[in-house]
Design a protein around this motif. Structure first.
Motif, PDB file in Angstrom:
ATOM      1  N   THR A 112       0.840  -1.197   0.000  1.00  0.00           N
ATOM      2  CA  THR A 112       0.000   0.000   0.000  1.00  0.00           C
ATOM      3  C   THR A 112       0.879   1.252   0.000  1.00  0.00           C
ATOM      4  O   THR A 112       2.068   1.215   0.333  1.00  0.00           O
ATOM      5  CB  THR A 112      -0.914   0.029   1.240  1.00  0.00           C
ATOM      6  OG1 THR A 112      -0.110   0.105   2.413  1.00  0.00           O
ATOM      7  CG2 THR A 112      -1.786  -1.204   1.299  1.00  0.00           C
ATOM      8  N   THR A 114       0.393   3.620   2.044  1.00  0.00           N
ATOM      9  CA  THR A 114       0.653   3.892   3.463  1.00  0.00           C
ATOM     10  C   THR A 114       1.904   3.161   3.940  1.00  0.00           C
ATOM     11  O   THR A 114       2.746   3.719   4.650  1.00  0.00           O
ATOM     12  CB  THR A 114      -0.556   3.470   4.304  1.00  0.00           C
ATOM     13  OG1 THR A 114      -1.730   4.135   3.832  1.00  0.00           O
ATOM     14  CG2 THR A 114      -0.352   3.822   5.770  1.00  0.00           C
ATOM     15  N   GLY A 115       2.018   1.904   3.545  1.00  0.00           N
ATOM     16  CA  GLY A 115       3.205   1.150   3.939  1.00  0.00           C
ATOM     17  C   GLY A 115       4.478   1.744   3.357  1.00  0.00           C
ATOM     18  O   GLY A 115       5.529   1.761   4.022  1.00  0.00           O
ATOM     19  N   VAL A 118       5.399   4.845   5.410  1.00  0.00           N
ATOM     20  CA  VAL A 118       5.938   4.461   6.716  1.00  0.00           C
ATOM     21  C   VAL A 118       7.370   3.941   6.571  1.00  0.00           C
ATOM     22  O   VAL A 118       8.256   4.249   7.393  1.00  0.00           O
ATOM     23  CB  VAL A 118       5.024   3.410   7.369  1.00  0.00           C
ATOM     24  CG1 VAL A 118       5.668   2.857   8.635  1.00  0.00           C
ATOM     25  CG2 VAL A 118       3.661   4.009   7.696  1.00  0.00           C
ATOM     26  N   SER A 150       8.337  -2.186   9.184  1.00  0.00           N
ATOM     27  CA  SER A 150       7.172  -1.291   9.179  1.00  0.00           C
ATOM     28  C   SER A 150       6.247  -1.610   8.009  1.00  0.00           C
ATOM     29  O   SER A 150       5.015  -1.622   8.155  1.00  0.00           O
ATOM     30  CB  SER A 150       7.632   0.166   9.096  1.00  0.00           C
ATOM     31  OG  SER A 150       8.426   0.507  10.222  1.00  0.00           O
ATOM     32  N   THR A 151       6.831  -1.894   6.851  1.00  0.00           N
ATOM     33  CA  THR A 151       6.014  -2.279   5.696  1.00  0.00           C
ATOM     34  C   THR A 151       5.264  -3.583   5.952  1.00  0.00           C
ATOM     35  O   THR A 151       4.072  -3.714   5.630  1.00  0.00           O
ATOM     36  CB  THR A 151       6.905  -2.434   4.455  1.00  0.00           C
ATOM     37  OG1 THR A 151       7.604  -1.211   4.224  1.00  0.00           O
ATOM     38  CG2 THR A 151       6.077  -2.780   3.233  1.00  0.00           C
ATOM     39  N   VAL A 154       2.272  -2.879   8.325  1.00  0.00           N
ATOM     40  CA  VAL A 154       1.110  -2.254   7.670  1.00  0.00           C
ATOM     41  C   VAL A 154       0.371  -3.270   6.796  1.00  0.00           C
ATOM     42  O   VAL A 154      -0.868  -3.370   6.825  1.00  0.00           O
ATOM     43  CB  VAL A 154       1.561  -1.036   6.845  1.00  0.00           C
ATOM     44  CG1 VAL A 154       0.396  -0.486   6.028  1.00  0.00           C
ATOM     45  CG2 VAL A 154       2.115   0.043   7.759  1.00  0.00           C
ATOM     46  N   ASN A 155       1.107  -4.024   6.023  1.00  0.00           N
ATOM     47  CA  ASN A 155       0.466  -5.042   5.187  1.00  0.00           C
ATOM     48  C   ASN A 155      -0.247  -6.108   6.028  1.00  0.00           C
ATOM     49  O   ASN A 155      -1.312  -6.614   5.638  1.00  0.00           O
ATOM     50  CB  ASN A 155       1.498  -5.709   4.280  1.00  0.00           C
ATOM     51  CG  ASN A 155       2.052  -4.753   3.246  1.00  0.00           C
ATOM     52  OD1 ASN A 155       1.449  -3.724   2.951  1.00  0.00           O
ATOM     53  ND2 ASN A 155       3.214  -5.085   2.695  1.00  0.00           N
ATOM     54  N   VAL A 157      -1.715  -5.600   8.891  1.00  0.00           N
ATOM     55  CA  VAL A 157      -2.981  -5.033   9.375  1.00  0.00           C
ATOM     56  C   VAL A 157      -4.071  -5.157   8.312  1.00  0.00           C
ATOM     57  O   VAL A 157      -5.211  -5.549   8.595  1.00  0.00           O
ATOM     58  CB  VAL A 157      -2.767  -3.564   9.791  1.00  0.00           C
ATOM     59  CG1 VAL A 157      -4.112  -2.894  10.072  1.00  0.00           C
ATOM     60  CG2 VAL A 157      -1.868  -3.483  11.018  1.00  0.00           C
ATOM     61  N   SER A 197       3.280 -11.450   5.990  1.00  0.00           N
ATOM     62  CA  SER A 197       3.639 -10.266   6.785  1.00  0.00           C
ATOM     63  C   SER A 197       4.305 -10.661   8.091  1.00  0.00           C
ATOM     64  O   SER A 197       5.309 -10.058   8.510  1.00  0.00           O
ATOM     65  CB  SER A 197       2.392  -9.426   7.054  1.00  0.00           C
ATOM     66  OG  SER A 197       1.823  -8.947   5.850  1.00  0.00           O
ATOM     67  N   TYR A 201       8.102  -9.754   9.100  1.00  0.00           N
ATOM     68  CA  TYR A 201       8.348  -8.937  10.290  1.00  0.00           C
ATOM     69  C   TYR A 201       9.350  -9.604  11.224  1.00  0.00           C
ATOM     70  O   TYR A 201      10.210  -8.931  11.824  1.00  0.00           O
ATOM     71  CB  TYR A 201       7.024  -8.683  11.013  1.00  0.00           C
ATOM     72  CG  TYR A 201       7.136  -7.738  12.168  1.00  0.00           C
ATOM     73  CD1 TYR A 201       7.103  -6.363  11.979  1.00  0.00           C
ATOM     74  CD2 TYR A 201       7.287  -8.219  13.473  1.00  0.00           C
ATOM     75  CE1 TYR A 201       7.197  -5.488  13.048  1.00  0.00           C
ATOM     76  CE2 TYR A 201       7.391  -7.360  14.543  1.00  0.00           C
ATOM     77  CZ  TYR A 201       7.339  -5.990  14.326  1.00  0.00           C
ATOM     78  OH  TYR A 201       7.463  -5.124  15.403  1.00  0.00           O
TER      79      TYR A 201
END
Length: 213
Positions: A112, A114-115, A118, A150-151, A154-155, A157, A197, A201
């Motif tokens: 995204t 957003t990701g 971030v 962080s990416t 976000v993914n 979520v 994800s 992470y």
């Protein structure tokens, strides 16, 4: 003298008898008038009752004489209102939720905006922290590791939301087949995105490079 007295007495008695007769006649006339008034009131009340009964009969006759088209139209309107509130008519929300679940899962797999924002923010923060000096391992961790994590967060979520929405749609009863199919696809793809994800992470699939390599 006695004769005059006798005549006066007889006259007085005659007057008394006449007065009594007049009083009785007046009383009888009043009684007759009251009876007539009562009879008139009863007649008026009976007429009002008869008029009300006639009105009810007229209304019933109008309902019976109403055309079948009007009755059918009213019945169809009530049925349409019931159909509008039926579960089949309210399936638009479930269909939209299934599509949203599929879209969220696709976003979780492809990434995204957003990701990306971030990740760039974490990269900038890492550069600021290591600009005054830092080991290569610290630079790798602060500039690249935090951005990747962080990416993935976000993914993850978005993937979790896709799974939740898809499962909620599947729990709804009497949904069309295509809605359930889209919800299943959204839940499965969301689960796959969530798995990727979590692995990214915690560096399960790809670990950060080390200075020795």
């Amino acid at each position: 003298m006695d004769t005059k007295t006798t005549e006066k007495t007889a006259t007085s008695k005659t007057d008394e008898v006449a007065a009594g007769t007049s009083a009785e006649a007046a009383e009888a006339a009043g009684t007759t008038q009251d009876a007539g008034t009562t009879q008139d009131a009863g007649t008026t009340q009976d007429a009002g009752t008869a008029a009300e009964a006639g009105t009810v009969e007229d209304t019933a006759a109008e309902l019976l004489d109403a055309p079948d088209d009007e009755l059918d139209g009213g019945l169809d309107g009530e049925l349409d209102g019931e159909e509008a509130l039926s579960p089949e008519a309210t399936g638009i929300g479930a269909a939209a939720a299934a599509v949203v679940s599929a879209a969220l899962s696709a976003v979780a797999l492809t990434g995204t905006w957003t990701g990306k924002v971030v990740a760039e923010r974490e990269t900038l923060i890492g550069q600021i922290k290591t600009s005054a000096g830092g080991t290569p391992a610290q630079q790798i961790n602060e500039i690249y590791g935090d951005a990747w994590h962080s990416t993935a967060l976000v993914n993850g979520v978005f993937a979790l939301l896709a799974v939740i929405v898809g499962v909620l749609v599947l729990t709804l009863p009497r949904r069309p087949l295509w809605v359930r199919a889209v919800a299943v696809a959204g839940a499965v793809l969301g689960g796959l995105g969530l798995l990727l994800s979590v692995g990214t992470y915690f560096d399960l699939f790809l670990s950060l490079p080390t200075t020795g390599s």
